[in-house]
Design an enzyme around this catalytic site. Structure first.
Site, PDB file in Angstrom:
ATOM      1  N   LYS A   1       1.191  -0.792   0.189  1.00 60.75           N
ATOM      2  CA  LYS A   1      -0.285  -0.177   0.236  1.00 60.75           C
ATOM      3  C   LYS A   1       0.857   1.440  -0.394  1.00 60.75           C
ATOM      4  O   LYS A   1       0.488   1.970  -0.936  1.00 60.75           O
ATOM      5  CB  LYS A   1      -1.220   0.046   1.151  1.00 60.75           C
ATOM      6  CG  LYS A   1      -1.252   1.343   2.032  1.00 60.75           C
ATOM      7  CD  LYS A   1      -2.484   1.220   3.250  1.00 60.75           C
ATOM      8  CE  LYS A   1      -1.629   1.196   3.773  1.00 60.75           C
ATOM      9  NZ  LYS A   1      -1.962   3.062   4.398  1.00 60.75           N
ATOM     10  N   ASN A   2       2.048   1.005   0.975  1.00 63.21           N
ATOM     11  CA  ASN A   2       2.767   2.785   0.986  1.00 63.21           C
ATOM     12  C   ASN A   2       3.550   2.888  -0.390  1.00 63.21           C
ATOM     13  O   ASN A   2       3.952   4.299  -0.500  1.00 63.21           O
ATOM     14  CB  ASN A   2       4.068   2.682   2.443  1.00 63.21           C
ATOM     15  CG  ASN A   2       2.342   2.311   3.660  1.00 63.21           C
ATOM     16  OD1 ASN A   2       1.464   2.941   3.411  1.00 63.21           O
ATOM     17  ND2 ASN A   2       3.334   2.550   4.802  1.00 63.21           N
TER      18      ASN A   2
ATOM     19  N   CYS B   1      -4.934  12.793  12.614  1.00 61.58           N
ATOM     20  CA  CYS B   1      -5.703  11.168  12.387  1.00 61.58           C
ATOM     21  C   CYS B   1      -5.091  10.763  13.827  1.00 61.58           C
ATOM     22  O   CYS B   1      -5.083  11.271  14.755  1.00 61.58           O
ATOM     23  CB  CYS B   1      -4.656  10.844  11.462  1.00 61.58           C
ATOM     24  SG  CYS B   1      -3.448   9.894  12.183  1.00 61.58           S
TER      25      CYS B   1
ATOM     26  N   ARG C   1       0.172  14.533  12.848  1.00 58.49           N
ATOM     27  CA  ARG C   1       0.816  14.215  11.423  1.00 58.49           C
ATOM     28  C   ARG C   1       0.905  15.639  10.712  1.00 58.49           C
ATOM     29  O   ARG C   1      -0.004  16.120  10.159  1.00 58.49           O
ATOM     30  CB  ARG C   1      -0.087  13.629  11.039  1.00 58.49           C
ATOM     31  CG  ARG C   1       0.220  11.982  11.380  1.00 58.49           C
ATOM     32  CD  ARG C   1      -0.845  10.957  10.650  1.00 58.49           C
ATOM     33  NE  ARG C   1      -0.086   9.915  10.176  1.00 58.49           N
ATOM     34  CZ  ARG C   1      -0.145   9.704   9.606  1.00 58.49           C
ATOM     35  NH1 ARG C   1      -0.925   8.203   9.585  1.00 58.49           N
ATOM     36  NH2 ARG C   1       0.363   8.161   8.216  1.00 58.49           N
TER      37      ARG C   1
ATOM     38  N   ASP D   1       4.352   1.133  12.126  1.00 62.47           N
ATOM     39  CA  ASP D   1       3.544   0.218  11.965  1.00 62.47           C
ATOM     40  C   ASP D   1       3.340  -1.148  12.151  1.00 62.47           C
ATOM     41  O   ASP D   1       2.141  -2.112  12.192  1.00 62.47           O
ATOM     42  CB  ASP D   1       3.140  -0.234  10.496  1.00 62.47           C
ATOM     43  CG  ASP D   1       2.857   1.891   9.463  1.00 62.47           C
ATOM     44  OD1 ASP D   1       3.028   2.627  10.291  1.00 62.47           O
ATOM     45  OD2 ASP D   1       2.789   1.965   8.615  1.00 62.47           O
TER      46      ASP D   1
ATOM     47  N   ARG E   1      -7.894   0.013   4.981  1.00 64.89           N
ATOM     48  CA  ARG E   1      -7.357   0.424   4.188  1.00 64.89           C
ATOM     49  C   ARG E   1      -6.221   0.287   3.775  1.00 64.89           C
ATOM     50  O   ARG E   1      -5.504   0.407   3.082  1.00 64.89           O
ATOM     51  CB  ARG E   1      -6.705   1.744   5.198  1.00 64.89           C
ATOM     52  CG  ARG E   1      -8.075   2.914   5.051  1.00 64.89           C
ATOM     53  CD  ARG E   1      -7.481   3.604   6.164  1.00 64.89           C
ATOM     54  NE  ARG E   1      -6.413   4.270   6.068  1.00 64.89           N
ATOM     55  CZ  ARG E   1      -5.619   3.761   6.565  1.00 64.89           C
ATOM     56  NH1 ARG E   1      -5.518   4.174   8.041  1.00 64.89           N
ATOM     57  NH2 ARG E   1      -4.597   4.920   6.161  1.00 64.89           N
TER      58      ARG E   1
HETATM   59  C1  UD1 Z   1       4.410   6.819   6.361  1.00 60.95           C
HETATM   60  C2  UD1 Z   1       3.603   5.588   6.354  1.00 60.95           C
HETATM   61  C3  UD1 Z   1       3.159   5.433   7.529  1.00 60.95           C
HETATM   62  C4  UD1 Z   1       3.875   4.895   8.765  1.00 60.95           C
HETATM   63  C5  UD1 Z   1       4.978   6.146   8.793  1.00 60.95           C
HETATM   64  C6  UD1 Z   1       5.655   5.992  10.066  1.00 60.95           C
HETATM   65  C7  UD1 Z   1       2.861   5.413   4.258  1.00 60.95           C
HETATM   66  C8  UD1 Z   1       1.183   5.886   3.345  1.00 60.95           C
HETATM   67  N1  UD1 Z   1       1.922   6.399   5.663  1.00 60.95           N
HETATM   68  O1  UD1 Z   1       3.629   7.485   7.054  1.00 60.95           O
HETATM   69  O2  UD1 Z   1       2.347   3.475   6.907  1.00 60.95           O
HETATM   70  O3  UD1 Z   1       3.609   4.637   9.325  1.00 60.95           O
HETATM   71  O4  UD1 Z   1       5.329   6.632   7.215  1.00 60.95           O
HETATM   72  O5  UD1 Z   1       6.659   4.928   8.633  1.00 60.95           O
HETATM   73  O6  UD1 Z   1       3.800   5.394   3.468  1.00 60.95           O
HETATM   74  N2  UD1 Z   1       6.450  14.404  10.487  1.00 60.95           N
HETATM   75  C9  UD1 Z   1       6.275  15.948  10.910  1.00 60.95           C
HETATM   76  N3  UD1 Z   1       6.413  17.078   9.881  1.00 60.95           N
HETATM   77  C10 UD1 Z   1       5.976  16.678   8.965  1.00 60.95           C
HETATM   78  C11 UD1 Z   1       6.880  15.295   8.318  1.00 60.95           C
HETATM   79  C12 UD1 Z   1       6.280  14.225   9.577  1.00 60.95           C
HETATM   80  O7  UD1 Z   1       6.748  16.333  12.347  1.00 60.95           O
HETATM   81  O8  UD1 Z   1       6.699  17.335   8.292  1.00 60.95           O
HETATM   82  C13 UD1 Z   1       6.183  14.177  12.034  1.00 60.95           C
HETATM   83  C14 UD1 Z   1       4.417  13.291  12.073  1.00 60.95           C
HETATM   84  O9  UD1 Z   1       3.670  13.805  12.529  1.00 60.95           O
HETATM   85  C15 UD1 Z   1       5.241  11.527  12.599  1.00 60.95           C
HETATM   86  C16 UD1 Z   1       6.854  11.178  12.194  1.00 60.95           C
HETATM   87  O10 UD1 Z   1       7.306  12.322  11.441  1.00 60.95           O
HETATM   88  O11 UD1 Z   1       4.950  11.910  14.299  1.00 60.95           O
HETATM   89  C17 UD1 Z   1       6.766  10.156  11.155  1.00 60.95           C
HETATM   90  O12 UD1 Z   1       5.962  10.950   9.805  1.00 60.95           O
HETATM   91  P1  UD1 Z   1       6.619  10.190   8.179  1.00 60.95           P
HETATM   92  O13 UD1 Z   1       7.445   9.561   8.536  1.00 60.95           O
HETATM   93  O14 UD1 Z   1       5.826  11.766   7.461  1.00 60.95           O
HETATM   94  O15 UD1 Z   1       5.395   9.329   8.376  1.00 60.95           O
HETATM   95  P2  UD1 Z   1       3.888   9.389   7.258  1.00 60.95           P
HETATM   96  O16 UD1 Z   1       4.886   9.247   6.118  1.00 60.95           O
HETATM   97  O17 UD1 Z   1       2.750  10.436   7.807  1.00 60.95           O
END
Ligand code: UD1
Length: 418
Positions: free
Chosen positions: A22-23, A116, A121, A306, A398
């Protein structure tokens, strides 16, 4: 309310073929809007999140067809750079369309995803990087109006945290940028490499320089391609957990073994016997699992956040104490209260959960509040004595394709009641 009815304590045996990731599929679908030409994407799981991404493509003017697990995408004509609030709200990770739209059309109008089930996030890292690359971004009333009048330019960027989504957004924007982008402290998850492989197969110039550094030389245009999405490492590990809690034995096939190396020590130290091959493994669970000690979630190649909830379901029935430290998301223990309804002994303080394994879980009616927390309840129900009802299936749907079919053909008593 739709629910899964699971009669637990049936040993799972047999073979499960792992679905496409999915990711990986989601950012690759976003990446397809960079391409002028037909994209044929194999191994795309049929999941609600993937459908949400396809609906975004269609709303932008792309033509998309699904044939079994293959998506055929034609993004030759993009008719708008705006994604409706309704479509954005379907799925938080649609934020990766931002970098792709900016690169392809020079503008993007979309709503900012809110927090979420698993945490706040924020998207500050995405926006900071894209601004540095020349995008003007106005945030107003939850909407993002983004424009890159002089195009996106390649620069040196360091992420403050190796965010998966921010890395993907920078890669997508940089692919069609003017000049070279050097991204340091980038995420190293396998899905990042898969996105780069996809874009490179369309003509992009993306290189990995080691230590979380990605170099992207902008190109003028991308062409079509035919590409296989990698298989889902979290789904593979989930099915291993299903075998583990039921004392079962299973062959899990069709996935890149390296991608699950961060979770293999947990299974080994829990007493499971594992035989690996290149793209598959055999797992045989002991009669009684034992604690795997401490589990600390970290960015790849650390233990995946995850898999924290599924691992907690395992540790609920493992002998001894397991300590979880969740370092990636703030609110990722929503499954705890539900596991406790099944008799699990868990206490949480801040980002630490202490699980004292119990000899047996008992069936209960439980509710999934997020995707991975939801699958943890399914795993616990497979281990529990009696008939459990798991509702909140929109979250589980999902991320898991043909869940009941897969588990049922391995010997689980599970059915969906609509
Ligand atoms: C992706 C995955 C999700 C997984 C996560 C961490 C997808 C669709 N989803 O989510 O399944 O759990 O990686 O491996 O690929 N953060 C900030 N600012 C930002 C971006 C992130 O503070 O601009 C924080 C987030 O709130 C979170 C952490 O960084 O606490 C990790 O987030 P991130 O690696 O961005 O996860 P996603 O890409 O949302």
């Amino acid at each position: 309310m739709e629910k899964l009815i699971i009669n637990g304590r049936k040993k799972l045996c047999g073979q499960i073929k792992v679905q496409g990731s999915k990711n990986s599929t989601l950012p690759i679908i976003a990446g397809s809007i960079l391409c002028e030409g037909e994209i044929i994407l194999h191994n795309c799981p049929d999941l609600t999140d993937v459908t949400a991404a396809v609906n975004i493509l269609k709303s932008l003017g792309c033509r998309v067809k699904r044939e079994n697990d293959t998506l055929i995408i034609d993004s030759s004509y993009i008719t708008t750079s705006e994604i409706s609030d309704e479509l954005m709200r379907e799925m938080r990770s649609s934020i990766v369309f931002l970098g792709a739209l900016l690169a392809r059309t020079g503008e993007a109008v979309l709503s900012a995803p809110g927090g979420c089930e698993i945490g706040l996030r924020p998207i500050d890292l995405h926006l900071k990087a894209l601004r540095e690359m020349g995008a003007e971004i106005i945030e107003e009333g939850g909407n993002l109006c983004c424009r890159a009048n002089d195009g996106i330019k390649g620069i040196e960027i360091t992420l403050a945290f190796p965010s998966v989504g921010a890395t993907e957004n920078v890669m997508l924007a940089a692919t069609l940028a003017k000049g070279r982008t050097t991204l340091t402290n980038a995420a190293r998850e396998p899905e990042i490499k898969n996105l780069a492989d996809f874009l490179n197969s369309c003509g992009a110039k993306i290189f990995f320089a080691g230590e979380g550094t990605i170099i992207i030389d902008g190109v003028k245009r991308l062409s079509g391609t035919e590409f296989y999405v990698i298989s889902d490492r979290i789904a593979a590990a989930t099915y291993m957990a299903c075998a583990a809690v039921t004392g079962g034995e299973m062959d899990i096939i069709n996935f890149p073994l390296n991608d699950i190396s961060p979770v293999l020590p947990l299974f080994n130290s829990s007493g499971c016997r594992i035989k690996t091959e290149e793209n598959s493994l055999y797992i045989k669970a002991p009669e009684k699992l034992v604690s795997s000690g401490t589990v600390r979630t970290m960015p790849f190649p650390g233990f995946p956040t995850d898999f924290q909830a599924p691992a907690m379901a395992m540790s609920s029935v493992a002998e001894g104490i397991t300590i979880f430290i969740e370092t990636i998301f703030e609110s990722r223990y929503k499954h705890v209260s539900q596991l406790k309804r099944m008799g699990a002994n868990i206490s949480v303080e801040g980002n630490v959960a202490v699980v004292q394994g119990v000899s047996r879980l008992s069936a209960a009616n439980v509710y999934a509040e997020d995707l991975r927390g939801g699958i943890a309840l399914v795993i616990a129900a497979l281990a529990a004595e009696g008939e459990s009802n798991v509702s909140g299936l929109k979250h589980i749907d999902r991320g898991y394709e043909k869940l009941e079919d897969n588990l049922r053909q391995a010997g689980a008593e599970i059915k969906r009641e609509v």
